[in-house]
Design an enzyme around this catalytic site. Structure first.
Site, short mmCIF file in Angstrom:
data_model
loop_
_atom_site.label_atom_id
_atom_site.label_comp_id
_atom_site.label_asym_id
_atom_site.label_seq_id
_atom_site.Cartn_x
_atom_site.Cartn_y
_atom_site.Cartn_z
N ASP A 16 -8.61 5.70 3.08
CA ASP A 16 -7.67 4.99 3.94
C ASP A 16 -6.90 6.07 4.72
O ASP A 16 -6.99 7.26 4.38
CB ASP A 16 -6.73 4.16 3.06
CG ASP A 16 -5.58 3.57 3.84
OD1 ASP A 16 -5.83 2.90 4.86
OD2 ASP A 16 -4.42 3.79 3.44
N ASP A 18 -3.22 5.57 6.71
CA ASP A 18 -1.77 5.48 6.56
C ASP A 18 -1.38 5.34 5.09
O ASP A 18 -1.85 4.44 4.39
CB ASP A 18 -1.22 4.27 7.33
CG ASP A 18 -1.45 4.40 8.83
OD1 ASP A 18 -0.97 5.39 9.41
OD2 ASP A 18 -2.11 3.51 9.41
N ASP A 175 -4.09 3.43 -0.91
CA ASP A 175 -2.72 3.40 -1.43
C ASP A 175 -2.17 2.00 -1.59
O ASP A 175 -1.05 1.83 -2.08
CB ASP A 175 -1.79 4.20 -0.51
CG ASP A 175 -1.54 3.47 0.81
OD1 ASP A 175 -0.39 3.11 1.08
OD2 ASP A 175 -2.51 3.25 1.56
#
EC number: 3.1.3.18
Length: 226
Positions: A16, A18, A175
């Site tokens: 991922d 961000d 995240d």
């Protein structure tokens, strides 16, 4: 003489962006507030924006307007979203890499692991950020939130990246819940970083392994592969 570390037991690792590789909340807050001001809305704090990140730009803009006044209709969303995306793409300030990211990515790539990126951020903005941060050469495949008809948490978003890298065994690193859900749907193990934008207690994400530092990722991948 110490033994060399064991090889990473995955042919590919998909990340991922961000909250995993870059801390972009400050930049998104600045650009989003610029758009809100143009549409006569009050600004948001970075803490508020952090709680909105993860579902793509349209969802971010929609949540920002709902938090600052009346919610946008689908028709009214389009000019606001276009303003935000254009401003973000033209923004000259660069997002901040989390500590250890360049070294960890390079170490994996030098070890023969193919790297991919699966993000809900628009592709053109993602590619510009990677170029600015000097990370583009490390990634063999990239899917933004508008690259395909689907995006995370749909597992096909992640599977497409794995296939573009040549298939084989792969793991996901993210995240938030969208990353974990996409990995589960694609049948991949998943590592979650604890420092990003989880929007829920990280222990409840359902990841196979939680990490506080990305520098620990190679060892975590070896444990996953075992």
């Amino acid at each position: 003489m110490s033994a060399a570390p064991a090889a990473i037991p995955f042919s590919a690792v998909v990340f991922d962006l961000d909250g995993t590789l870059i801390d972009s909340a400050r930049d998104m807050t600045r650009v989003l507030n610029r758009t809100l001001s143009r549409f006569a809305r009050p600004t948001l704090t970075e803490a508020q924006v952090r709680g909105m990140v993860g579902d793509g730009s349209a969802a971010l803009v929609r949540q920002a307007f709902a938090a600052t006044g009346d919610a946008l209709t689908d028709e009214a969303l389009q000019p606001a979203l276009a303003d935000y995306l254009d401003a973000y793409f033209q923004d000259d300030e660069s997002a901040v890499l989390y500590p250890g990211v360049p070294e960890t990515l390079k170490g994996l790539a030098d070890g023969g692991v193919k790297l991919g990126l699966c993000t809900n951020k628009p592709e053109r903005i993602t590619r510009k950020l990677l170029d600015t941060l000097g990370l583009s050469p490390l990634f063999g495949a990239l899917a933004g939130g508008d690259t395909l008809p689907v995006k995370k948490p749909d597992g096909r978003h992640l599977s497409w990246v794995v296939e573009a890298l040549g298939g084989g065994s792969a793991a996901m690193v993210g995240d938030n819940r969208n990353d974990v859900k996409a990995a589960r749907a694609a049948g991949l193990p998943v590592v979650a970083m604890t420092y990003g934008y989880p929007r829920m207690p990280v222990q409840e994400l359902g990841a196979d392994i939680l990490l506080d530092r990305i520098a620990d990722l190679p060892d975590a991948l070896r444990r996953l592969g075992a």
